[in-house]
Design a protein around this motif. Structure first.
Motif, PDB file in Angstrom:
ATOM      1  N   UNK A 212       0.855  -1.187   0.000  1.00  0.00           N
ATOM      2  CA  UNK A 212       0.000   0.000   0.000  1.00  0.00           C
ATOM      3  C   UNK A 212       0.885   1.229   0.000  1.00  0.00           C
ATOM      4  N   UNK A 213       0.371   2.335  -0.541  1.00  0.00           N
ATOM      5  CA  UNK A 213       1.097   3.601  -0.523  1.00  0.00           C
ATOM      6  C   UNK A 213       0.158   4.728  -0.114  1.00  0.00           C
ATOM      7  N   UNK A 214       0.753   5.805   0.422  1.00  0.00           N
ATOM      8  CA  UNK A 214      -0.019   6.981   0.813  1.00  0.00           C
ATOM      9  C   UNK A 214       0.865   8.219   0.719  1.00  0.00           C
ATOM     10  N   UNK A 215       0.329   9.268   0.115  1.00  0.00           N
ATOM     11  CA  UNK A 215       1.041  10.549   0.095  1.00  0.00           C
ATOM     12  C   UNK A 215       0.937  11.139   1.494  1.00  0.00           C
ATOM     13  N   UNK A 216       2.090  11.446   2.088  1.00  0.00           N
ATOM     14  CA  UNK A 216       2.110  11.956   3.459  1.00  0.00           C
ATOM     15  C   UNK A 216       2.595  13.405   3.543  1.00  0.00           C
ATOM     16  N   UNK A 217       2.974  13.993   2.424  1.00  0.00           N
ATOM     17  CA  UNK A 217       3.413  15.382   2.448  1.00  0.00           C
ATOM     18  C   UNK A 217       3.857  15.835   1.078  1.00  0.00           C
ATOM     19  N   UNK A 218       4.135  17.117   0.999  1.00  0.00           N
ATOM     20  CA  UNK A 218       4.607  17.679  -0.245  1.00  0.00           C
ATOM     21  C   UNK A 218       5.023  19.123  -0.073  1.00  0.00           C
ATOM     22  N   UNK A 219       5.664  19.655  -1.106  1.00  0.00           N
ATOM     23  CA  UNK A 219       6.065  21.057  -1.113  1.00  0.00           C
ATOM     24  C   UNK A 219       5.598  21.692  -2.411  1.00  0.00           C
ATOM     25  N   UNK A 220       5.628  23.012  -2.460  1.00  0.00           N
ATOM     26  CA  UNK A 220       5.266  23.725  -3.680  1.00  0.00           C
ATOM     27  C   UNK A 220       3.841  23.420  -4.100  1.00  0.00           C
ATOM     28  N   UNK A 221       3.661  23.099  -5.377  1.00  0.00           N
ATOM     29  CA  UNK A 221       2.329  22.820  -5.922  1.00  0.00           C
ATOM     30  C   UNK A 221       1.685  21.600  -5.283  1.00  0.00           C
ATOM     31  N   UNK A 222       2.456  20.775  -4.574  1.00  0.00           N
ATOM     32  CA  UNK A 222       1.947  19.526  -3.999  1.00  0.00           C
ATOM     33  C   UNK A 222       1.822  19.584  -2.478  1.00  0.00           C
ATOM     34  N   UNK A 223       1.854  20.786  -1.903  1.00  0.00           N
ATOM     35  CA  UNK A 223       1.835  20.948  -0.445  1.00  0.00           C
ATOM     36  C   UNK A 223       0.578  20.372   0.198  1.00  0.00           C
ATOM     37  N   UNK A 224      -0.549  20.416  -0.476  1.00  0.00           N
ATOM     38  CA  UNK A 224      -1.805  19.910   0.102  1.00  0.00           C
ATOM     39  C   UNK A 224      -2.332  18.676  -0.620  1.00  0.00           C
ATOM     40  N   UNK A 225      -1.467  17.977  -1.319  1.00  0.00           N
ATOM     41  CA  UNK A 225      -1.875  16.815  -2.102  1.00  0.00           C
ATOM     42  C   UNK A 225      -2.173  15.626  -1.196  1.00  0.00           C
ATOM     43  N   UNK A 226      -3.261  14.920  -1.485  1.00  0.00           N
ATOM     44  CA  UNK A 226      -3.635  13.701  -0.763  1.00  0.00           C
ATOM     45  C   UNK A 226      -3.861  12.589  -1.768  1.00  0.00           C
ATOM     46  N   UNK A 227      -3.424  11.388  -1.427  1.00  0.00           N
ATOM     47  CA  UNK A 227      -3.650  10.256  -2.302  1.00  0.00           C
ATOM     48  C   UNK A 227      -3.198   8.965  -1.646  1.00  0.00           C
ATOM     49  N   UNK A 228      -3.700   7.835  -2.177  1.00  0.00           N
ATOM     50  CA  UNK A 228      -3.289   6.525  -1.673  1.00  0.00           C
ATOM     51  C   UNK A 228      -3.717   5.449  -2.647  1.00  0.00           C
ATOM     52  N   UNK A 229      -3.253   4.231  -2.386  1.00  0.00           N
ATOM     53  CA  UNK A 229      -3.636   3.124  -3.248  1.00  0.00           C
ATOM     54  C   UNK A 229      -2.803   1.892  -2.982  1.00  0.00           C
ATOM     55  N   UNK A 230      -2.763   1.022  -3.971  1.00  0.00           N
ATOM     56  CA  UNK A 230      -2.020  -0.230  -3.860  1.00  0.00           C
ATOM     57  C   UNK A 230      -0.781  -0.167  -4.747  1.00  0.00           C
ATOM     58  N   UNK A 231       0.141  -1.085  -4.506  1.00  0.00           N
ATOM     59  CA  UNK A 231       1.345  -1.138  -5.329  1.00  0.00           C
ATOM     60  C   UNK A 231       1.776  -2.569  -5.530  1.00  0.00           C
ATOM     61  N   UNK A 232       2.440  -2.783  -6.643  1.00  0.00           N
ATOM     62  CA  UNK A 232       3.121  -4.043  -6.903  1.00  0.00           C
ATOM     63  C   UNK A 232       4.554  -3.693  -7.278  1.00  0.00           C
ATOM     64  N   UNK A 233       5.439  -4.653  -7.121  1.00  0.00           N
ATOM     65  CA  UNK A 233       6.853  -4.443  -7.431  1.00  0.00           C
ATOM     66  C   UNK A 233       7.328  -5.501  -8.420  1.00  0.00           C
ATOM     67  N   UNK A 234       6.863  -5.388  -9.666  1.00  0.00           N
ATOM     68  CA  UNK A 234       7.297  -6.378 -10.665  1.00  0.00           C
ATOM     69  C   UNK A 234       8.753  -6.136 -11.060  1.00  0.00           C
ATOM     70  N   UNK A 235       9.453  -7.192 -11.455  1.00  0.00           N
ATOM     71  CA  UNK A 235      10.826  -7.008 -11.915  1.00  0.00           C
ATOM     72  C   UNK A 235      10.837  -6.202 -13.224  1.00  0.00           C
ATOM     73  N   UNK A 236      11.836  -5.510 -13.571  1.00  0.00           N
ATOM     74  CA  UNK A 236      13.093  -5.366 -12.837  1.00  0.00           C
ATOM     75  C   UNK A 236      13.089  -4.085 -11.992  1.00  0.00           C
ATOM     76  N   UNK A 237      12.902  -4.191 -10.713  1.00  0.00           N
ATOM     77  CA  UNK A 237      13.051  -3.094  -9.758  1.00  0.00           C
ATOM     78  C   UNK A 237      12.101  -1.926 -10.008  1.00  0.00           C
ATOM     79  N   UNK A 238      10.829  -2.239 -10.250  1.00  0.00           N
ATOM     80  CA  UNK A 238       9.821  -1.213 -10.532  1.00  0.00           C
ATOM     81  C   UNK A 238       8.842  -1.124  -9.366  1.00  0.00           C
ATOM     82  N   UNK A 239       8.449   0.099  -9.030  1.00  0.00           N
ATOM     83  CA  UNK A 239       7.381   0.359  -8.063  1.00  0.00           C
ATOM     84  C   UNK A 239       6.179   0.816  -8.892  1.00  0.00           C
TER      85      UNK A 239
END
Length: 145
Positions: A109-136
């Motif tokens: 799982x992932x979640x945006x926990x902070x930001x600066x500039x244009x993304x200072x108030x950004x909120x988001x979340x979701x799921x993730x997979x890590x397929x090869x080769x070394x990708x998020x």
């Protein structure tokens, strides 16, 4: 007597206006609108646990740039907490990830926990997979007000 009628009418109008304005919900009272987003990051793990790479996004955000990730393994390498930093042209986005490696490919799982500039108030979340080769591969939603 005429003065009292005008004063009474003015008070009545003020009371009506007060209650009418008080019943209109503010923009923040409405739930945010979820907009789909995909964030894909590719990392070079040669400097593990502090890795670097690049990212691109599609959907609610269309940005790309350099990225870093710090990996902290928990539970004998079966789970990890990662902090991902995306360096975009108009600011920085900070993402926390909770990952498990008991599946193939690993997921979490992932979640945006902070930001600066244009993304200072950004909120988001979701799921993730890590397929090869070394990708998020993060999919989910950005929440817009």
């Amino acid at each position: 007597m005429r003065h009292n009628k005008i004063l009474s009418a003015a008070i009545a109008l003020c009371v009506i206006a007060f209650f009418t304005m008080g019943s209109v919900p503010s923009a923040s009272a409405f739930p945010p609108t979820p907009v789909p987003v995909t964030i894909t990051a590719t990392f070079d793990f040669s400097n593990f646990p502090n890795v670097s790479g690049t990212f691109t996004t599609t959907g609610a955000l269309t940005i790309s740039g350099p990225a870093t990730m710090h990996v902290d393994f928990l539970n004998a390498s079966t789970t990890a907490h990662c902090v991902v930093t995306l360096f975009a042209p108009n600011g920085t986005i900070y993402i926390d990830q909770q990952c498990q490696f008991a599946t193939s490919p690993p997921k979490g799982r992932w979640e945006i926990v902070g930001g600066t500039g244009a993304y200072a108030n950004l909120n988001g979340n979701g799921s993730l997979t890590m397929p090869p080769p070394l990708i998020e591969a993060m999919t989910g939603f950005i929440y817009l007000h």
